[in-house]
Scaffold this motif. Structure first.
Motif, short mmCIF file in Angstrom:
data_model
loop_
_atom_site.label_atom_id
_atom_site.label_comp_id
_atom_site.label_asym_id
_atom_site.label_seq_id
_atom_site.Cartn_x
_atom_site.Cartn_y
_atom_site.Cartn_z
N ILE A 377 0.87 -1.18 0.00
CA ILE A 377 0.00 0.00 0.00
C ILE A 377 0.91 1.23 0.00
O ILE A 377 1.83 1.33 0.81
CB ILE A 377 -0.86 0.06 1.28
N SER A 462 -5.82 -0.84 6.96
CA SER A 462 -5.51 -1.41 5.65
C SER A 462 -4.75 -2.73 5.81
O SER A 462 -4.94 -3.66 5.02
CB SER A 462 -4.76 -0.42 4.77
N ASN A 465 -7.33 -5.27 6.45
CA ASN A 465 -8.10 -5.55 5.24
C ASN A 465 -7.30 -6.33 4.20
O ASN A 465 -7.88 -7.02 3.37
CB ASN A 465 -8.62 -4.24 4.63
N LEU A 466 -5.99 -6.21 4.25
CA LEU A 466 -5.18 -6.99 3.30
C LEU A 466 -5.31 -8.48 3.61
O LEU A 466 -5.28 -9.31 2.70
CB LEU A 466 -3.71 -6.54 3.34
N ARG A 468 -8.04 -9.78 4.78
CA ARG A 468 -9.38 -10.10 4.24
C ARG A 468 -9.32 -10.21 2.73
O ARG A 468 -9.95 -11.09 2.12
CB ARG A 468 -10.38 -9.02 4.67
N ARG A 469 -8.55 -9.31 2.11
CA ARG A 469 -8.42 -9.40 0.65
C ARG A 469 -7.78 -10.72 0.25
O ARG A 469 -8.20 -11.36 -0.71
CB ARG A 469 -7.56 -8.25 0.13
N LEU A 472 -10.36 -13.36 0.16
CA LEU A 472 -11.29 -13.21 -0.97
C LEU A 472 -10.62 -13.59 -2.29
O LEU A 472 -11.25 -14.17 -3.17
CB LEU A 472 -11.80 -11.76 -1.06
N ALA A 481 -13.21 -9.68 -8.39
CA ALA A 481 -13.98 -8.63 -7.73
C ALA A 481 -13.20 -7.85 -6.70
O ALA A 481 -13.65 -6.82 -6.23
CB ALA A 481 -15.22 -9.25 -7.09
N VAL A 482 -12.01 -8.30 -6.33
CA VAL A 482 -11.24 -7.56 -5.33
C VAL A 482 -9.95 -6.98 -5.90
O VAL A 482 -9.20 -6.33 -5.19
CB VAL A 482 -10.91 -8.42 -4.09
N GLN A 483 -9.68 -7.23 -7.16
CA GLN A 483 -8.42 -6.75 -7.71
C GLN A 483 -8.63 -5.55 -8.60
O GLN A 483 -9.28 -5.62 -9.63
CB GLN A 483 -7.71 -7.87 -8.48
N LEU A 484 -8.06 -4.45 -8.15
CA LEU A 484 -8.22 -3.18 -8.85
C LEU A 484 -7.59 -3.24 -10.23
O LEU A 484 -8.05 -2.58 -11.15
CB LEU A 484 -7.56 -2.09 -8.00
N GLU A 485 -6.53 -4.01 -10.34
CA GLU A 485 -5.77 -3.96 -11.59
C GLU A 485 -5.88 -5.24 -12.39
O GLU A 485 -4.91 -5.74 -12.93
CB GLU A 485 -4.31 -3.65 -11.30
N ALA A 487 -7.57 -5.49 -15.11
CA ALA A 487 -7.65 -5.13 -16.54
C ALA A 487 -6.28 -5.19 -17.20
O ALA A 487 -5.28 -4.91 -16.58
CB ALA A 487 -8.23 -3.76 -16.69
N SER B 433 -21.12 -5.38 -6.55
CA SER B 433 -19.68 -5.51 -6.29
C SER B 433 -19.39 -5.17 -4.84
O SER B 433 -19.53 -4.02 -4.43
CB SER B 433 -18.91 -4.58 -7.23
N VAL B 435 -16.54 -5.22 -3.01
CA VAL B 435 -15.28 -4.58 -2.62
C VAL B 435 -14.95 -3.39 -3.52
O VAL B 435 -14.66 -2.30 -3.03
CB VAL B 435 -14.12 -5.60 -2.65
N LEU B 436 -14.97 -3.61 -4.80
CA LEU B 436 -14.66 -2.51 -5.73
C LEU B 436 -15.93 -1.70 -5.98
O LEU B 436 -17.01 -2.26 -6.16
CB LEU B 436 -14.13 -3.07 -7.06
N THR B 624 -12.44 3.73 -10.15
CA THR B 624 -12.77 2.55 -9.34
C THR B 624 -11.98 2.66 -8.05
O THR B 624 -10.79 2.96 -8.08
CB THR B 624 -12.37 1.25 -10.05
N LEU B 628 -11.33 -1.90 0.49
CA LEU B 628 -10.54 -2.52 1.56
C LEU B 628 -9.32 -1.67 1.90
O LEU B 628 -8.85 -1.68 3.03
CB LEU B 628 -10.06 -3.91 1.12
N THR B 629 -8.79 -0.96 0.91
CA THR B 629 -7.54 -0.24 1.14
C THR B 629 -7.63 1.25 0.78
O THR B 629 -6.73 2.01 1.10
CB THR B 629 -6.41 -0.83 0.28
N GLU B 631 -7.29 2.33 -2.16
CA GLU B 631 -6.57 2.55 -3.43
C GLU B 631 -7.58 2.74 -4.55
O GLU B 631 -8.71 2.25 -4.48
CB GLU B 631 -5.70 1.33 -3.75
N ARG B 633 -8.16 3.87 -9.03
CA ARG B 633 -7.62 4.00 -10.37
C ARG B 633 -8.59 4.85 -11.19
O ARG B 633 -9.81 4.69 -11.06
CB ARG B 633 -7.50 2.60 -10.97
N LEU B 762 -10.28 5.55 2.14
CA LEU B 762 -10.66 4.43 3.00
C LEU B 762 -11.35 4.93 4.27
O LEU B 762 -12.35 4.36 4.72
CB LEU B 762 -9.43 3.59 3.37
#
Lengths: 487, 772
Positions: A377, A462, A465-466, A468-469, A472, A481-485, A487, B433, B435-436, B624, B628-629, B631, B633, B762
């Motif tokens: 983070i 955070s 929550n990591l 928890r992530r 998931l 559903a939990v990964q921002l990146e 794409a 959704s 989380v996101l 987005t 949880l954190t 963060e 984008r 957050l």
């Protein structure tokens, strides 16, 4: 014993031989003040903005390799035996612009122009390696280059278009490769170099064994591998680092190998050197690795250095501790192996005796039953120091957690395992509730500090929550559903 | 120089930055690259390590004893006046004599043979001082009874108290808005070369050469005519080099005269960031009344700013915050007050937008409040409150908004960005959704163009045509990357109808154009383009008169066209024609001048027409967030921006893209953080995070509103571009806010403070979930 005294290298086309080089003499000051090569700029003097980017070509076990580096925190002594390429070397003898330069012009890639030579050098290095990069590859290549004017869009457009202007095959660093290799070979020496004034001595050992000897001779010397931390001691704190022992040329200290189920990383291997092995053996670290500093720093900085400097916010210790890594320390010919987590005694205090150095990092390659993750983070996603970093390794057998190793950075005075959280998981059935309990247990493990990177509250929340992530992410249904990146 | 049927580099065409080749080859000279005379000395500042104290004395013996040190400068070495306050308030000494007012305040300078020696020696001073209580932010300053650094402004219109009393819906809130460091890639630098008599030449990186000249004269106690200030280019400015270079110019010049040697001063990045001012942070208390449909009835606002220890430009900056607190919206009844607070921090200064962004974001916060309170799409609330319609065009400062293009601009962007559909999709996404979460926002900006200090709205230029037909162009504006020199040269090329390459762009120097204004307020091209055009027109008038007389044709039959001059049936090349004019003793040089018409401003009354015109823009951003954190984008941004009839669409687009990213940075990752002792801990790029290439939107569509034309007679009907698009970054901030609001079903305004770091996002999510 006789010693060499002159630093020898090739600057653009010219062989240089510089006597009396102080350990704290930076490459950037040498270029700008001594050689008046003013195309290379000073923007921050700490390896973060990239305006000073130059290429350093070095003979490695696989041949001549060029890499973009930050001249501001690179020491002149460390380019002994190398080819240094500055922006002045790009145009051909006929004065024609280089493909990278022409692409930048045609795409309006410069505004104030101060960051531009640095971008040109990073893009040059990228084009030689990957002539037709994707936008994502360009973004990774310029993580270490700041531009405050353009918003980057035209620079990215230029970068993906460079191959339309020319191919690396016709570039002079390619066509002159054999000649340059021969010239650099003639500069290599098996003699130790000692240069500079008494109070700021530069020492370049001739081999790893000689390094061990040098450290016995100068037990309090500063060991300079990538200089990505030590460089700032000079540019920011105005300390003289001498006597300093430079190690970046020791190919034998950079070997990456594996014995059965253990990955062996030489302490001198740069982050970039490690990338291939990681993607093979520790794929969960690949993306994490790309977020360590910028490309220039990844080309210079070493895993060994990241460990040895003992920072509580180094990126590699937490993830390596979670993997159960050990380090081999060497003094003279004596070696000892300790668990990495034992190395970090307290803030600013490591288990390293005078004259001792980290020689190898031993990483057990995870078995098939283990789940591994690494998270970081930071305020800005790339090229930032972590506010919280964590490595997680969980072994699950028949739906039950049989082993857990969780190590955090940024949560305490040293990189540290989360023992209470690990206990909360130990022996439990894999479930969200168990991870929730582990998350709550972090409050027993850590009492983080508030500073400019993050408040204590944010660090704790955070961090929890990591965990928890992590839970998931293991479920295919919720991974995306939990990964921002994704794409 | 090939002459063809049309010229190169005409107005309204894409033209590369004039220094592009020099930029990419590293051959563009910045001040630190200028070859130094033999014996050049280097100065470095010694600074305080307390935020507020009585200064009893300084023991500089160890500094002086350091090898290589030639001497030190303290307040006693200043031959003239110990003051560099740009507005003449006399509140900003070069070096203080009795009081330390912020952590990192320059107290003395070391002069040494090398920069390294000067830096190291500067650390060795022993400062004898008695610490005092300090106040770092505007709220603490108010509580401690600190004064204003300059007179506050009040803007009022309508009957505010009655409107508030009779309203059904009223929301009050507080918003904290962070400052911003300029983080120009080239830091501050000045390089002084002493001359005979009182003379001194200063090469430096300033946006305001005339002010630097006057300040150097002021501290040296010599007339301005003894001082020359030169600026070829800056490695970025953004407002940070409008007044802040005065200190460095003063120190270099004093040292150069004292030692009779050239002296350069260049702080390192940390000192640059701690010893020079930044964007003002604000704490704003707002109060908004609205009807059930969400239409605003009354607005109240108190804008408290962290100004730092001295006024610097805080007066006009806080004024401009109030001028932009309406943004695009009509307030029937309004009362806005500024509180420019003195604080024990570095004196804050100009930064792109100059207070305007801090005003605009508050207007947008009120829109958000109304939208969440009434359950509407914020865009509908925006539209309901746009200027326009009978009796709905008067700003809080009583200027009529008469060039409003929001209806077309916003609806075009709404369509091209598919805003409505995407918003629907996002709401649906958020429902499933866990989380996101996503957010989207379309925000407008209206920005007033002109210096509110009316006398600043003037410019000069000097144009020479040499007898070989080559042209030398000089004007009072400075080049900091924005392409000003390119655009002005295009204006000259167009007017003379000659190829761009024929025009030599030269450094800005106080020797050629006197009494110039800062290159600031987005006005560089508007003012200097007009002044240059005026010079060209003067020369052309003489040339036409000469041609008519010499060849015996009517003046209307003398035409300049594509590197040629047509005189009746005769056609000469431009070169040949100029040679003839020279032989006929026609004056081929002219000083041009321009002053902006129509503007006036009565600050006491809070009424007038401070702005010649408005520039408009709108942006739509989608983000987005990870709940949880914190963060996030930026997924996509669409921009439609108004630059009138663009002089150079490629450069203007570059300004829009760059300004957007910088504005986004201000509101996301760029955080200034002072510790309790008053020490700025985010003081270099390692700790202060401006956007990277990977932070820009994943999809980024930027378009100029090519149908727009300035209604006023500006240079070629173009509009200023430097600052207005900075505020388009607010769309990202509001999109983040929507994503946060989704966790509480969009029922409450998340009240994000800026910058919205992952931490703030957050914590806002946590707050919303807790119902707080």
């Amino acid at each position: 014993m006789t010693h060499r005294t002159d630093i020898r290298f090739i600057l653009n086309g010219t062989e240089m031989s510089v006597p009396d080089v102080a350990a704290s003499q930076t490459l950037l000051d040498y270029l700008r003040l001594n050689r008046r090569l003013t195309g290379t700029k000073e923007g921050c003097a700490e390896g973060d903005c990239g305006a000073c980017t130059v290429l350093v070509g070095r003979l490695t076990d696989t041949g001549l390799v060029y890499a973009p580096v930050n001249a501001c925190i690179r020491f002149l002594a460390s380019v002994d035996g190398c080819h240094v390429v500055t922006v002045e070397h790009l145009s051909g003898a006929d004065g024609r612009l280089h493909p990278v330069q022409q692409a930048m012009i045609d795409h309006h890639g410069s505004q104030c122009g101060f960051c531009t030579p640095g971008f040109v050098m990073s893009l040059y290095a990228l084009w030689m390696q990957t002539p037709e990069p994707t936008e994502a590859q360009v973004e990774t290549a310029v993580q270490g280059n700041l531009c405050r004017c353009t918003g980057y869009e035209p620079i990215i457009r230029a970068a993906v278009a460079v191959s339309r202007y020319g191919t690396p095959a016709s570039d002079h660093l390619t066509t002159e490769r054999e000649t340059m290799t021969a010239r650099l070979q003639s500069l290599q020496s098996d003699e130790r170099l000692v240069s500079g004034p008494e109070d700021d001595l530069s020492v370049i050992p001739s081999s790893v064994d000689d390094l061990a000897d040098c450290l016995l001779a100068y037990p309090d010397a500063t060991i300079v591998a990538g200089a990505t931390d030590v460089g700032l001691w000079v540019t920011k704190f105005m300390r003289n680092i001498g006597p300093a022992i430079f190690t970046a040329h020791l190919n034998a200290l950079k070997t990456i190998d594996h014995q059965d189920t253990t990955l062996l990383i030489g302490a001198g291997a740069s982050y970039t050197d490690c990338q291939d092995a990681l993607s093979r053996h520790l794929p969960h670290l690949s993306r994490y690795w790309d977020r360590i500093a910028g490309w220039q720093v990844r080309n210079m900085g070493t895993v060994g250095g990241n460990i040895a400097n003992g920072s509580p916010i180094g990126d590699t210790p937490p993830v390596l501790i979670a993997l159960g890594a050990e380090i081999v320390l060497r003094r003279g010919n004596a070696r000892r192996t300790i668990a990495l987590e034992k190395f970090f005694v307290d803030y600013g205090k490591q288990d390293r005796a005078p004259g001792e150095f980290v020689e190898t990092i031993r990483i057990p390659i995870p078995g098939p039953n283990t789940l591994n993750a690494a998270y970081k983070i930071s305020k800005r996603r790339d090229e930032d120091i972590s506010s919280v970093a964590v490595g997680i390794q969980i072994t699950v057998e028949d739906g039950r957690i049989t082993q857990s190793r969780i190590a955090f950075g940024g949560m305490a005075a040293t990189p540290k395992r989360a023992v209470a959280a690990e206990d909360a998981l130990q022996g439990q059935i894999w479930s969200a509730d168990v991870f929730d309990a582990a998350a709550k247990a972090l409050a027993e493990d850590f009492a983080p500090l508030s500073d400019w990177r993050a408040s204590a509250e944010y660090r704790m929340l955070s961090a929890q929550n990591l965990l928890r992530r992590f839970f998931l992410e293991q479920d295919v249904a919720t991974t995306a559903a939990v990964q921002l990146e994704t794409a | 120089m090939k002459d063809t049927h049309s010229i190169t580099g005409a107005a309204h065409t894409d033209r590369n930055h004039d220094s592009a080749i020099k930029h990419v080859t590293g051959r563009a000279d910045y001040t630190d690259d200028i070859a130094q005379p033999e014996g050049t000395l280097h100065a470095y500042l010694g600074v305080s390590d307390v935020a507020h104290a009585t200064l009893n004395g300084m023991d500089l013996s160890a500094v002086l004893a350091y090898p290589g040190v030639v001497g030190v400068l303290t307040a006693e070495d200043i031959p003239g006046v110990n003051d560099i306050s740009p507005t003449g308030l006399n509140d900003e000494p070069v070096f203080p004599t009795d009081k330390i007012q912020f952590h990192g305040q320059p107290l003395f300078a070391v002069v040494a043979e090398t920069r390294d020696a000067a830096r190291r020696a500067a650390e060795l001073a022993r400062i004898d001082c008695a610490p005092l209580q300090h106040a770092l932010d505007p709220i603490a300053a108010q509580e401690a009874g600190y004064p204003h650094v300059t007179a506050p402004l009040k803007l009022e219109r309508g009957d505010v108290d009655t409107a508030f009393a009779g309203t059904a819906n009223r929301i009050t809130g507080r918003m904290a808005i962070g400052g911003q460091d300029h983080m120009y890639l080239e830091g501050h630098i000045a390089f002084a070369i002493p001359g005979e008599d009182d003379d001194v030449i200063v090469h430096c990186s300033t946006q305001h050469p005339s002010e630097a000249q006057h300040m150097v004269a002021h501290v040296l106690g010599v007339p301005s005519n003894a001082v020359v200030v030169n600026v070829r280019r800056m490695g970025g400015g953004f407002g940070g080099k409008e007044s802040q270079m005065n200190l460095f110019c003063a120190v270099a010049a004093i040292a150069a005269k004292k030692y009779g040697r050239a002296v350069k001063i260049r702080p390192d990045r940390d000192q640059d960031m701690t010893a020079t001012g930044k964007r003002h942070d604000f704490v704003v208390d707002y109060d908004v009344a609205f009807d059930d449909a969400g239409r605003i009835e009354a607005v109240g606002g108190t804008f408290a700013a962290r100004c730092g220890f001295s006024a610097d430009l805080s007066g006009p900056v806080t004024d401009r915050a109030l001028f932009h607190a309406d943004n695009a919206y009509f307030y029937p009844h309004v009362r806005l007050t500024s509180r420019p607070m003195k604080t024990n921090t570095v004196s804050n200064t100009a930064f792109r937008g100059f207070g305007g962004p801090q005003g605009v974001i508050v207007a947008e916060r009120m829109i958000e409040e109304i939208a969440y309170a009434t359950g509407q799409d914020p865009l509908d609330v925006r539209k309901a409150n746009f200027y326009g319609g009978e009796g709905r065009n008067l700003t809080p400062y009583h200027q009529e908004v008469d060039d409003n293009i929001f209806d077309r601009l916003v609806s075009e962007l709404e369509d091209s960005a598919a805003y409505r559909q995407r918003r629907k999709d996002i709401v649906a996404f958020n429902e499933t959704s866990p989380v996101l979460k996503k957010g989207i926002a379309l925000t407008p900006v209206k920005f007033g163009i002109s210096f509110t200090a009316t006398w600043y709205n003037q410019a000069g230029a000097l144009v020479h045509v040499y007898n070989d037909g080559s042209i030398h162009l000089n004007h009072g504006g400075t080049e900091m990357g924005q392409g000003l020199n390119t655009k002005v040269a295009q204006v000259v090329a167009e007017a003379f109808q000659v190829n761009f390459e024929r025009i030599k762009i030269t450094k800005t120097t106080t020797e050629k154009v006197p009494n110039t204004s800062a290159t600031a307020a987005s006005s560089g091209t508007d003012l200097n383009g007009m002044a240059a055009l005026n010079a060209v027109e003067q020369i052309k008038e003489r040339l036409v008169a000469f041609a008519a007389d010499h060849w015996g044709v009517a003046a209307e039959l003398v035409r300049f066209a594509a590197n040629q001059v047509h005189i009746g049936d005769l056609t000469l090349t431009f070169d040949a024609f100029i040679k003839q004019a020279y032989l006929a003793r026609v004056q081929l040089s002219a000083a041009g001048f321009y002053k902006t018409p129509k503007i006036h401003w009565d600050r006491e009354k809070g009424q007038g027409r401070p702005f010649y015109y408005y520039a408009y823009g709108a942006a739509c951003s989608e983000v987005t967030i990870d709940t949880l954190t914190g963060e996030y984008r930026v997924e996509r941004t669409d921009i439609l921006h108004d630059v009138g009839r663009s002089l150079n669409p490629a450069l203007d687009k570059g300004q829009v893209e760059g300004a957007f990213i910088q504005g986004m940075g201000w509101l996301t990752t760029e955080e200034l953080w002072w510790d309790d002792a008053g020490r700025l801990r985010t003081h270099a790029p390692s700790t202060y995070k401006i956007p990277l290439a990977s932070d820009r939107p994943r999809v980024f569509n930027v378009k100029l509103a090519d149908w727009s034309e300035n209604r006023e007679l500006t240079i070629k009907r173009s509009k200023a571009v430097g600052e207005p698009p900075f505020m388009l970054g607010i769309s990202v901030f509001e999109a983040l806010s929507m994503a946060v609001a989704s966790v509480a079903d969009y029922k409450r305004c998340p009240r994000l403070d800026a910058p919205a770091t992952p931490e703030r996002v957050l914590m806002a999510v946590a707050r919303m979930r807790d119902g707080g």
